[in-house]
Scaffold this motif. Structure first.
Motif, PDB file in Angstrom:
ATOM      1  N   LEU A 163       3.102  -1.323   2.006  1.00 24.45           N
ATOM      2  CA  LEU A 163       3.026  -2.100   0.762  1.00 24.45           C
ATOM      3  C   LEU A 163       2.735  -1.176  -0.416  1.00 24.45           C
ATOM      4  CD1 LEU A 163       0.946  -5.130   2.072  1.00 24.45           C
ATOM      5  CD2 LEU A 163       3.436  -4.862   1.974  1.00 24.45           C
ATOM      6  N   THR A 175       2.895  -9.635  -2.601  1.00 23.94           N
ATOM      7  CA  THR A 175       2.843  -8.198  -2.365  1.00 23.94           C
ATOM      8  C   THR A 175       4.267  -7.677  -2.283  1.00 23.94           C
ATOM      9  OG1 THR A 175       1.978  -6.433  -0.945  1.00 23.94           O
ATOM     10  CG2 THR A 175       2.711  -8.442   0.154  1.00 23.94           C
ATOM     11  N   THR A 176       4.455  -6.466  -2.777  1.00 27.54           N
ATOM     12  CA  THR A 176       5.769  -5.829  -2.766  1.00 27.54           C
ATOM     13  C   THR A 176       5.742  -4.649  -1.805  1.00 27.54           C
ATOM     14  OG1 THR A 176       6.081  -6.425  -5.089  1.00 27.54           O
ATOM     15  CG2 THR A 176       7.551  -4.763  -4.178  1.00 27.54           C
ATOM     16  N   ALA A 177       6.746  -4.566  -0.953  1.00 29.72           N
ATOM     17  CA  ALA A 177       6.828  -3.497   0.046  1.00 29.72           C
ATOM     18  C   ALA A 177       7.652  -2.318  -0.481  1.00 29.72           C
ATOM     19  CB  ALA A 177       7.435  -4.027   1.332  1.00 29.72           C
TER      20      ALA A 177
END
Length: 254
Positions: A163, A175-177
């Motif tokens: 992440l 959340t951004t991966a």
């Protein structure tokens, strides 16, 4: 003799169901007389309901740390703390704690805690000095390794080291991966922030927590603030609030 009644203070439904199920297995005669997921209803129960023989309590609850309850409201019940974090153990034994179990709790551990309660009932008050001296030895904190996050219609386990940003918008937490995928989380940033290793994560403002590997460039911003260029970018403004600028510089310069 196992306890006749107990309370469970737990804000994670899967953990609550697991503990209920294990109690039915190892102590079927113990009645779960009350349960709550936050400090406020637990405080009302302590002030109005007959106290149980034993309380099982998580530490990080929906509205704060449970110590806010145990340190401010009269309670003579023994408490078994169940938590995913080991950094609160010293504080736990200062508020009627008789055991400290790290999640996921197993049946054998649960039974040992119940048997310990029975021994303490028939023994002189224990001398905790040696135990506290041991607990005061520094130990490495344990941080979250993965989140169970929603992607489209499914819930999937996502490793934290994949992440790059956590942010809140419209009352939800995302959340951004690394690959740019966006996942939905079921807890607010205030709950998640202590679970992240501060060596890699920093909260740049009330709505964003970023991973150091996501920072591509730092630029001055008006009113003595900073703005970060992130990769992937996510949906936040990436502006470091004025009160966090010094801490952010120190974090990035480690």
């Amino acid at each position: 003799m196992l306890p006749r009644s107990c309370w469970i203070i737990e804000d994670e439904p899967p953990a609550l169901r697991r503990l209920r199920r294990m109690l039915q297995q190892v102590a079927p005669q113990t009645e779960i007389a009350f349960s709550a997921d936050s400090i406020a209803p637990a405080r009302r129960a302590l002030l109005t309901l007959p106290h149980p023989d034993l309380i099982f309590s998580d530490i990080q609850l929906a509205d704060g740390l449970s110590f806010e309850l145990w340190e401010s409201t009269p309670c003579t019940c023994p408490i078994v703390f169940t938590t995913a974090y080991d950094q609160y153990s010293i504080r736990a034994f200062g508020v009627n704690g008789i055991d400290y179990l790290l999640k996921p709790v197993g049946e054998d551990e649960l039974l040992r805690s119940l048997q310990k309660l029975d021994r303490l009932r028939h023994s002189p008050p224990p001398d905790w000095s040696a135990l506290l001296a041991t607990l005061q030895q520094p130990s490495a904190p344990r941080y979250r390794e993965r989140f169970l996050a929603q992607y489209r219609q499914d819930w999937v386990p996502v490793p934290v080291d994949e992440l790059r940003q956590l942010y809140s918008t419209d009352g939800m937490t995302f959340t951004t991966a690394i690959d740019g995928k966006r996942y939905l989380l079921d807890k607010p940033l205030d709950h998640l922030e202590p679970q992240l290793d501060p060596k890699f994560w920093f909260r740049i403002n009330r709505a964003q927590i970023v991973h150091v590997a996501a920072v591509r460039k730092v630029s001055p911003y008006f009113n003595h603030r900073l703005v970060l260029e992130l990769m992937p970018g996510g949906e936040g403004d990436n502006v470091v609030s004025r009160s966090r600028v010094l801490g952010c510089r120190e974090w990035l310069g480690r």
